[in-house]
Enzyme design. Structure first.
Site, PDB file in Angstrom:
ATOM      1  N   GLU A   3      -8.347  -3.821   5.467  1.00 33.16           N
ATOM      2  CA  GLU A   3      -8.429  -3.684   3.989  1.00 33.16           C
ATOM      3  C   GLU A   3      -7.218  -4.645   3.735  1.00 33.16           C
ATOM      4  O   GLU A   3      -7.327  -5.340   2.480  1.00 33.16           O
ATOM      5  CB  GLU A   3      -7.714  -2.266   3.550  1.00 33.16           C
ATOM      6  CG  GLU A   3      -8.589  -1.020   3.969  1.00 33.16           C
ATOM      7  CD  GLU A   3      -8.228   0.276   4.074  1.00 33.16           C
ATOM      8  OE1 GLU A   3      -7.366   0.387   5.112  1.00 33.16           O
ATOM      9  OE2 GLU A   3      -8.558   1.029   3.323  1.00 33.16           O
TER      10      GLU A   3
ATOM     11  N   ASN B 135       1.108  -1.262  -0.032  1.00 31.31           N
ATOM     12  CA  ASN B 135      -0.149  -0.075  -0.015  1.00 31.31           C
ATOM     13  C   ASN B 135       0.688   1.257  -0.114  1.00 31.31           C
ATOM     14  O   ASN B 135       1.435   1.679   1.012  1.00 31.31           O
ATOM     15  CB  ASN B 135      -0.847  -0.019   1.299  1.00 31.31           C
ATOM     16  CG  ASN B 135      -2.118   0.843   0.997  1.00 31.31           C
ATOM     17  OD1 ASN B 135      -2.148   1.963   0.277  1.00 31.31           O
ATOM     18  ND2 ASN B 135      -2.979   0.944   1.879  1.00 31.31           N
TER      19      ASN B 135
ATOM     20  N   HIS C  71     -11.896   4.466  -1.390  1.00 30.68           N
ATOM     21  CA  HIS C  71     -11.931   3.791  -0.070  1.00 30.68           C
ATOM     22  C   HIS C  71     -12.684   2.404  -0.361  1.00 30.68           C
ATOM     23  O   HIS C  71     -13.134   2.047   0.816  1.00 30.68           O
ATOM     24  CB  HIS C  71     -12.692   4.532   0.963  1.00 30.68           C
ATOM     25  CG  HIS C  71     -11.921   5.905   1.639  1.00 30.68           C
ATOM     26  ND1 HIS C  71     -12.540   7.100   1.763  1.00 30.68           N
ATOM     27  CD2 HIS C  71     -10.413   5.976   1.689  1.00 30.68           C
ATOM     28  CE1 HIS C  71     -11.496   7.934   1.857  1.00 30.68           C
ATOM     29  NE2 HIS C  71     -10.355   7.221   2.178  1.00 30.68           N
TER      30      HIS C  71
ATOM     31  N   ARG D 289      -2.788  -2.388  -3.775  1.00 35.16           N
ATOM     32  CA  ARG D 289      -3.873  -1.519  -3.495  1.00 35.16           C
ATOM     33  C   ARG D 289      -3.693  -0.301  -4.754  1.00 35.16           C
ATOM     34  O   ARG D 289      -2.653   0.119  -4.680  1.00 35.16           O
ATOM     35  CB  ARG D 289      -3.830  -0.814  -2.119  1.00 35.16           C
ATOM     36  CG  ARG D 289      -4.945   0.007  -2.267  1.00 35.16           C
ATOM     37  CD  ARG D 289      -5.328   0.834  -0.692  1.00 35.16           C
ATOM     38  NE  ARG D 289      -6.345   1.802  -0.873  1.00 35.16           N
ATOM     39  CZ  ARG D 289      -6.459   2.954  -0.294  1.00 35.16           C
ATOM     40  NH1 ARG D 289      -5.653   3.073   0.893  1.00 35.16           N
ATOM     41  NH2 ARG D 289      -7.531   3.467  -0.589  1.00 35.16           N
TER      42      ARG D 289
ATOM     43  N   ARG E 214      -8.772  18.593   1.370  1.00 36.47           N
ATOM     44  CA  ARG E 214      -9.633  18.562  -0.022  1.00 36.47           C
ATOM     45  C   ARG E 214     -10.988  19.331   0.454  1.00 36.47           C
ATOM     46  O   ARG E 214     -11.500  19.126   1.395  1.00 36.47           O
ATOM     47  CB  ARG E 214      -9.886  17.163  -0.373  1.00 36.47           C
ATOM     48  CG  ARG E 214      -8.796  16.137  -0.430  1.00 36.47           C
ATOM     49  CD  ARG E 214      -8.765  14.929  -0.990  1.00 36.47           C
ATOM     50  NE  ARG E 214      -7.702  14.072  -0.749  1.00 36.47           N
ATOM     51  CZ  ARG E 214      -7.682  12.675  -0.632  1.00 36.47           C
ATOM     52  NH1 ARG E 214      -8.917  12.146  -0.302  1.00 36.47           N
ATOM     53  NH2 ARG E 214      -6.678  11.967  -0.519  1.00 36.47           N
TER      54      ARG E 214
END
Ligand code: ADP
Length: 398
Positions: free
Chosen positions: A384, A10, A179, A91, A235
């Site tokens: 994850e 990742n 996500h 990922r 963001r």
């Protein structure tokens, strides 16, 4: 018993995180995890821990380049001190319109996904770089890509289609979400009793929220890129396009080229906005909470904007789902910020969402709704890496 060590990678802007799972004979046991952090500096960190948390490697190397950082990981896994991976899962946020399935990585596949760098500009170049390096440094090991956009592929077209001229839609511009592996992991953890009408709020540095019907994504807040949706650390989230045009014109007045103006606008919208932009202090929720205690009004406004927006989004997803059975909080803020959960849920009792203040006073996995709340509210940390291992094992078997 057959051994099947699977490496999960990742990669982020300044770090590469990894874990190794033993996945032989249906097992899913984490053997090791580690990271190289501080890429681009002389003060890097490289560590590997075993499953009990004991540090087996703890170094402070100079990490001038990503290549040097990743070579450290590859060398350690080839050293014989750790089980060498027989498969690798990467990922990746978004594969673009043509790569929607998790699959074996080839050089051609990386080239194809890289065509759509603009759809996840902060993530795709780094992920593609690490995939190429991984094919080079682990030449005999199958590498698989696991996409966040995979979970969101079930969105109906009325949700994923953007209201723009068709010529841009034809270029692949639409809602992909992000996500997705985290959302997939929440659904996985709720099995076999996945509620029919579920909303999951993944609130981390990047934040998004997803409506899930019968275990499948119905709608998600992030759009073409992870900059869309709800406000997050740095963001904007969804914003009147006129605001971006106003800022673009201001940037253009400084006499930069069109490409430089686009880069600057991207930096404004995805690196300088959100909690950081409003608070003028930090993108980190812990800093903002400390500042609020000292009476900082801008920090208060930033956090209020965050929780207000999420509450609004929950309301619209209850409408889309035509009801709600369960709300789940996950991600660093979702798991740890007791106040954020209380503030988000404070005005949602008409939707059947009622927190129990005592139960909510917790960090990590818990049911936090009151006994009489029509909607169950839970905190569930994502898993994850486990989801990536599951996909790798499934794809290896094909
Ligand atoms: P990323 O998106 O980078 O994976 P994380 O899921 O780790 O991010 O979440 C990072 C966010 O979680 C930061 O805003 C951080 O302040 C917040 N966070 C972590 N611990 C706490 C805490 N105890 N209280 C409030 N916020 C926290």
């Amino acid at each position: 018993m057959s051994s099947l060590p699977v490496l999960v990678l990742n990669s982020g802007s300044s770090s590469i995180k990894f874990s190794v799972y033993e996945a032989g004979d249906g097992q899913r046991a984490k053997l090791h995890e580690g990271a190289v952090d501080g890429i681009g500096t002389d003060l890097g960190k490289f560590w590997i821990k075993d499953a009990e948390g004991n540090k087996l490697v703890d170094q402070t190397p100079a990490l001038p380049t990503r290549a040097i950082a990743f070579k450290l990981v590859a060398d350690a896994l080839h050293s014989g001190d750790f089980p060498a991976p027989v498969a690798i899962g990467h990922r990746m946020v978004c594969g673009g319109p043509t790569v929607q399935e998790n699959q074996l990585i080839t050089p051609e596949l990386i080239d194809e996904m890289e065509l759509y760098t603009a759809f996840a500009p902060l993530h795709t170049p780094i992920a593609c770089y690490i995939m190429r390096e991984s094919l080079r440094l682990f030449p005999d090991v199958p590498n698989f890509v696991c996409l966040d956009s995979y979970f969101h592929r079930t969105m109906p077209e009325v949700v994923s289609h953007m209201p723009i001229p068709e010529e841009y839609s034809a270029m692949g511009v639409r809602r992909y979400g992000a996500h997705g592996i985290s959302y997939e992991s929440i659904v996985y953890q709720l099995q076999p009793n996945v509620p029919k009408k579920l909303i999951v709020a993944h609130l981390g540095n990047g934040a998004s929220i997803t409506a899930i019907r019968n275990g499948e994504c119905l709608d998600t807040s992030m759009g073409l890129t992870p900059t869309g949706g709800i406000i997050s650390g740095t963001r904007t989230g969804d914003i009147d396009p006129g605001v971006l045009l106003f800022i673009l014109r201001k940037i253009a007045e400084t006499g930069v080229t069109a490409a430089e103006a686009a880069d600057k606008l991207e930096a404004v919208a995805s690196k300088k906005a959100g909690l950081l932009g409003v608070s003028e202090l930090s993108n980190d929720m812990r800093d903002l909470r400390d500042a609020i205690k000292e009476g900082n009004a801008k920090a208060r406004l930033a956090v209020d904007k965050f929780t207000w927006t999420i509450a609004k989004w929950i309301g619209s997803y209850v409408a889309e789902l035509d009801g709600l059975d369960m709300l789940v909080f996950t991600g660093g803020i979702g798991e740890n910020d007791i106040n954020a959960r209380a503030e988000i849920c404070a005005g949602l009792s008409a939707l059947g969402i009622v927190l129990d203040p005592q139960r909510n006073n917790v960090r990590g996995e818990a049911v936090i709704s009151s006994e009489h709340s029509p909607v169950t509210v839970r905190v569930i940390p994502p898993a994850e890496d486990l989801i990536i291992v599951n996909h790798v094992v499934r794809l290896l078997g094909k």
